[in-house]
Design a protein around this motif. Structure first.
Motif, PDB file in Angstrom:
ATOM      1  N   GLY A   5      21.728   8.685  52.220  1.00 53.37           N
ATOM      2  CA  GLY A   5      22.065   7.714  51.180  1.00 53.37           C
ATOM      3  C   GLY A   5      22.781   8.361  50.004  1.00 53.37           C
ATOM      4  O   GLY A   5      23.738   7.809  49.459  1.00 53.37           O
ATOM      5  N   PHE A   6      22.314   9.551  49.613  1.00 57.71           N
ATOM      6  CA  PHE A   6      22.936  10.291  48.516  1.00 57.71           C
ATOM      7  C   PHE A   6      24.384  10.637  48.868  1.00 57.71           C
ATOM      8  O   PHE A   6      25.297  10.434  48.066  1.00 57.71           O
ATOM      9  N   ASN A   7      24.579  11.132  50.092  1.00 54.80           N
ATOM     10  CA  ASN A   7      25.938  11.494  50.525  1.00 54.80           C
ATOM     11  C   ASN A   7      26.854  10.282  50.601  1.00 54.80           C
ATOM     12  O   ASN A   7      28.035  10.363  50.264  1.00 54.80           O
ATOM     13  N   LYS A   8      26.311   9.152  51.023  1.00 54.25           N
ATOM     14  CA  LYS A   8      27.109   7.921  51.104  1.00 54.25           C
ATOM     15  C   LYS A   8      27.568   7.479  49.710  1.00 54.25           C
ATOM     16  O   LYS A   8      28.727   7.098  49.521  1.00 54.25           O
ATOM     17  N   LEU A   9      26.687   7.561  48.732  1.00 55.20           N
ATOM     18  CA  LEU A   9      27.066   7.201  47.366  1.00 55.20           C
ATOM     19  C   LEU A   9      28.086   8.188  46.800  1.00 55.20           C
ATOM     20  O   LEU A   9      29.021   7.792  46.105  1.00 55.20           O
ATOM     21  N   GLN A  10      27.924   9.470  47.122  1.00 55.98           N
ATOM     22  CA  GLN A  10      28.905  10.472  46.678  1.00 55.98           C
ATOM     23  C   GLN A  10      30.279  10.195  47.292  1.00 55.98           C
ATOM     24  O   GLN A  10      31.297  10.323  46.605  1.00 55.98           O
ATOM     25  N   ASP A  11      30.306   9.825  48.565  1.00 51.41           N
ATOM     26  CA  ASP A  11      31.576   9.506  49.232  1.00 51.41           C
ATOM     27  C   ASP A  11      32.239   8.299  48.573  1.00 51.41           C
ATOM     28  O   ASP A  11      33.456   8.293  48.356  1.00 51.41           O
ATOM     29  N   GLU A  12      31.443   7.285  48.259  1.00 54.43           N
ATOM     30  CA  GLU A  12      32.002   6.106  47.591  1.00 54.43           C
ATOM     31  C   GLU A  12      32.568   6.474  46.227  1.00 54.43           C
ATOM     32  O   GLU A  12      33.665   6.031  45.853  1.00 54.43           O
ATOM     33  N   LEU A  13      31.849   7.306  45.487  1.00 55.21           N
ATOM     34  CA  LEU A  13      32.320   7.736  44.166  1.00 55.21           C
ATOM     35  C   LEU A  13      33.639   8.503  44.277  1.00 55.21           C
ATOM     36  O   LEU A  13      34.577   8.243  43.521  1.00 55.21           O
TER      37      LEU A  13
END
Length: 152
Positions: A5-13
């Motif tokens: 989940g953390f990596n997914k949010l970082q990718d979106e950012l």
């Protein structure tokens, strides 16, 4: 939040900052070149989009800065906890379901990611394989049995 989940949010950012933001700047510049801004729909649409993107960037930066990341692969437990992948069976219909219990920001029911704030997840926390769970939902009370618990 899980590492996924953390990596997914970082990718979106990263996408918003490196792709969306520059495209919006170009769209605003192109719309300005058309002249009168008071009646320029392209300009106003680009400015609105810019506001939404900047708001989302701010929201993501805030969430990521406050996030506690849990590596579920390092959890060794027979009990349902945050990050567990749980397989349950509906005692009435005999239909099985499998999902991972995750934080609200990474939840996606279609992907099998159930928020920890959901009625099912709340009732499963602390239970073991073989336990029965009664869940009150808007559609009524349902009874489930836990078939399997894993941490992947």
């Amino acid at each position: 939040m899980t590492l996924r989940g953390f990596n997914k949010l970082q990718d979106e950012l990263r996408f918003l900052k490196n792709t969306e933001r520059p495209q919006i700047v170009e769209a605003i510049a192109a719309a300005r070149a058309l002249g009168d801004l008071s009646e320029n729909a392209e300009y106003h649409a680009a400015k609105d989009r810019q506001g939404m993107v900047e708001s989302r960037i701010s929201d993501l930066e805030d969430k990521l800065s406050k996030a506690t990341v849990i590596d579920v692969s390092k959890i060794d437990s027979d009990t349902v906890k945050f990050g567990a992948t749980v397989e349950i069976v509906d005692d009435d219909s005999n239909v099985t379901s499998k999902f991972q219990i995750v934080g609200s920001d990474e939840a996606d029911v279609k992907e099998g990611l159930l928020p920890i704030t959901s009625p099912i997840a709340k009732n499963l926390i602390g239970k073991n394989k073989g336990d029965s769970v009664e869940v009150t939902t808007p559609g009524g009370t349902k009874n489930y049995t836990i078939l399997n618990i894993s941490y992947l």
